[in-house]
Every structure is written in C-alpha cells, then in structure tokens.
Motif scaffolding. Structure first.
Motif, mmCIF file in Angstrom:
data_model
loop_
_atom_site.group_PDB
_atom_site.id
_atom_site.type_symbol
_atom_site.label_atom_id
_atom_site.label_comp_id
_atom_site.label_asym_id
_atom_site.label_seq_id
_atom_site.Cartn_x
_atom_site.Cartn_y
_atom_site.Cartn_z
ATOM 1 N N SER A 1 0.842 -1.192 0.000
ATOM 2 C CA SER A 1 0.000 0.000 0.000
ATOM 3 C C SER A 1 0.876 1.241 0.000
ATOM 4 N N LEU B 1 2.737 6.517 -8.855
ATOM 5 C CA LEU B 1 1.544 5.670 -8.804
ATOM 6 C C LEU B 1 0.284 6.494 -8.585
ATOM 7 N N LYS B 2 -0.787 6.017 -9.193
ATOM 8 C CA LYS B 2 -2.091 6.675 -9.119
ATOM 9 C C LYS B 2 -3.107 5.707 -8.518
ATOM 10 N N THR C 1 -4.385 0.734 -8.680
ATOM 11 C CA THR C 1 -4.739 -0.278 -7.685
ATOM 12 C C THR C 1 -5.277 -1.535 -8.353
ATOM 13 N N GLN D 1 0.832 5.726 -1.018
ATOM 14 C CA GLN D 1 0.047 6.903 -1.366
ATOM 15 C C GLN D 1 0.306 7.293 -2.817
ATOM 16 N N ALA D 2 -0.625 7.997 -3.386
ATOM 17 C CA ALA D 2 -0.473 8.478 -4.751
ATOM 18 C C ALA D 2 0.834 9.255 -4.884
ATOM 19 N N VAL E 1 -3.123 1.848 -4.065
ATOM 20 C CA VAL E 1 -2.655 3.226 -4.102
ATOM 21 C C VAL E 1 -3.771 4.127 -3.587
#
Length: 125
Positions: A11, A85-86, A90, A13-14, A123
C-alpha cells in the motif's frame, strides 16, 4: 514444473513507488515473451508491460513513462518498477510468461502459458 512467484506489492500513497519482482523457475528464463498484467476488482485482466527475447519493451499507454519492466537473467527474475503511482493503478498484479520462443506480438492473457498467483498493489489518494 514452471513456477512464477511475485512479490513487492503493498500500500502506497499516490505519487509513490513500488518495485514488483517475479522469481521464475522450471523453464529457460528470458527465452520468450514475459509480461506483467493487472486486474482490478470487477474489471478484466489487462496487460501492463512486456519484454521479449530481444529485451524490447512494450507498455500500455496509461503506464508509459511511469513503469519500467526489466529482467535479470542471472537471477531468473522479472521486475516492474512503478513510479508516480495513481489510485487507478490499484489492482492485483501478475507476471506471466510464454513457454515457447518468440516476441510479444501477441499480448492477450490467453497467449501466456504460465502465471504467478499475483501480488496486491493499493494506491491511496
């Protein structure tokens, strides 16, 4: 027996980064097209990045410039470096390989003979 084992999901964050690994055994690594696919809940499995016997790389448009596929033939390992990452990245990520020589002209999930069990990437925004 062909085995593909993914690791490195998690996991983030963006805007963050992850590096996925796929340890391969039971066949001649690097002798065919290998790829990373992903599948989000309720969606079809889609190809993300591919690398062939000549180490030519193909990316789906939505990850170009952010993801990099690579392989280490000495370690029999395929990698997917994921940057910027966006939330829409996910998904469960799977590595796959064909077990006969060739390029990555055909890139549908049905064109690949062996699959790993996947690693989850989440994400958050």
């Amino acid at each position: 027996q062909v085995q593909l084992v993914e690791s490195g999901g998690g996991s983030v964050q963006a805007g963050g980064s992850l590096r996925l690994s796929c340890a391969a055994s039971g066949y001649i690594f690097g002798s065919s097209c290998m790829g990373w696919f992903r599948q989000a809940p309720g969606k079809e499995r889609e190809g993300v990045a591919f690398i062939d016997i000549n180490e030519d790389r193909i990316y789906v448009d939505v990850v170009k410039g952010r993801f990099t596929i690579s392989q280490d033939n000495a370690k029999n390992t395929l990698y997917l470096e994921m940057n910027s990452l966006k939330p829409e990245d996910t998904a469960n990520y799977y590595c796959a390989t064909r077990l006969y020589p060739g390029t990555c002209i055909r890139r549908r999930p049905s064109d690949f003979n062996a699959w790993g069990h996947g690693t989850q990437v989440i994400v958050s925004s």
